[in-house]
Design a protein around this motif. Sequence first.
Motif, PDB file in Angstrom:
ATOM      1  N   GLN A  96      31.555  49.973  14.564  1.00  0.00           N
ATOM      2  CA  GLN A  96      30.589  48.889  14.710  1.00  0.00           C
ATOM      3  C   GLN A  96      29.515  49.054  13.634  1.00  0.00           C
ATOM      4  O   GLN A  96      28.571  49.823  13.794  1.00  0.00           O
ATOM      5  N   SER A  98      27.289  46.979  12.606  1.00  0.00           N
ATOM      6  CA  SER A  98      25.972  46.468  13.009  1.00  0.00           C
ATOM      7  C   SER A  98      25.175  47.527  13.766  1.00  0.00           C
ATOM      8  O   SER A  98      23.953  47.621  13.615  1.00  0.00           O
ATOM      9  N   ARG A 101      23.897  49.984  11.135  1.00  0.00           N
ATOM     10  CA  ARG A 101      22.816  49.352  10.367  1.00  0.00           C
ATOM     11  C   ARG A 101      21.518  49.304  11.190  1.00  0.00           C
ATOM     12  O   ARG A 101      20.426  49.518  10.671  1.00  0.00           O
ATOM     13  N   GLN A 102      21.636  49.062  12.492  1.00  0.00           N
ATOM     14  CA  GLN A 102      20.450  49.029  13.365  1.00  0.00           C
ATOM     15  C   GLN A 102      19.808  50.410  13.448  1.00  0.00           C
ATOM     16  O   GLN A 102      18.577  50.528  13.463  1.00  0.00           O
ATOM     17  N   ALA A 177      27.811  51.179   5.876  1.00  0.00           N
ATOM     18  CA  ALA A 177      26.565  50.468   6.145  1.00  0.00           C
ATOM     19  C   ALA A 177      25.506  51.065   5.228  1.00  0.00           C
ATOM     20  O   ALA A 177      25.502  52.272   4.964  1.00  0.00           O
TER      21      ALA A 177
END
Length: 198
Positions: A96, A98, A101-102, A177
């Motif tokens: 994942q 995302s 990146r978070q 990422a």
Amino acid sequence: MASKTSGKRASVASVRINLEPSERSLQKMPMKSKPSLSNLSISNQGSWSISGLLAVQRITKNLKERRAQKVALLKKIEIVEPQPPSFASRPPEKVQVSAIRQILEDYLPLRLGRTIYDPKKVPLLVKEISEEIKSQVKKVLPARYKMLCVATVGERGQEDIKVVSRCLWDPHADNYAAHVYQNDSLYCVVSVYTVFCE
């Protein structure tokens, strides 16, 4: 060609054969050879019939409808997710990106918010950043994935800099990422690469 009794012409082009007087006597006899092309004249007269125009309109309408159907079929075909080739890795669960990146977006401002660039402390700072990010990313990383974290810290001045990377990997299983953070004194570029190991 002679016209029909209804007044409609059989065709648009009419053919007239000019025969010389010596050949007119041969006209009544059955011809065994074709007339020479020098005596043949073709005239294209602008005589149109309503039924011919309607037939042409019907034909072009059918062609337009067929073309519209072909275009509609081509538009319906979409590749939502390309299928990996047979030799590619097929992980049961993908990374994942995302979520990674978070983690980077949340961590870097907290860690480097008030840090001032010091060339003597930067090597230790980069190691700490890399290790802390790796420990957080491991929590969201699926099984059988390996991770590489690359952090770059530099002094923020008047110059521009580009941080570029190139990898050779399987695009169906591997991913990355990246995030850039900067304050008044420094910039930090962090890239996290995830590679599936079979």
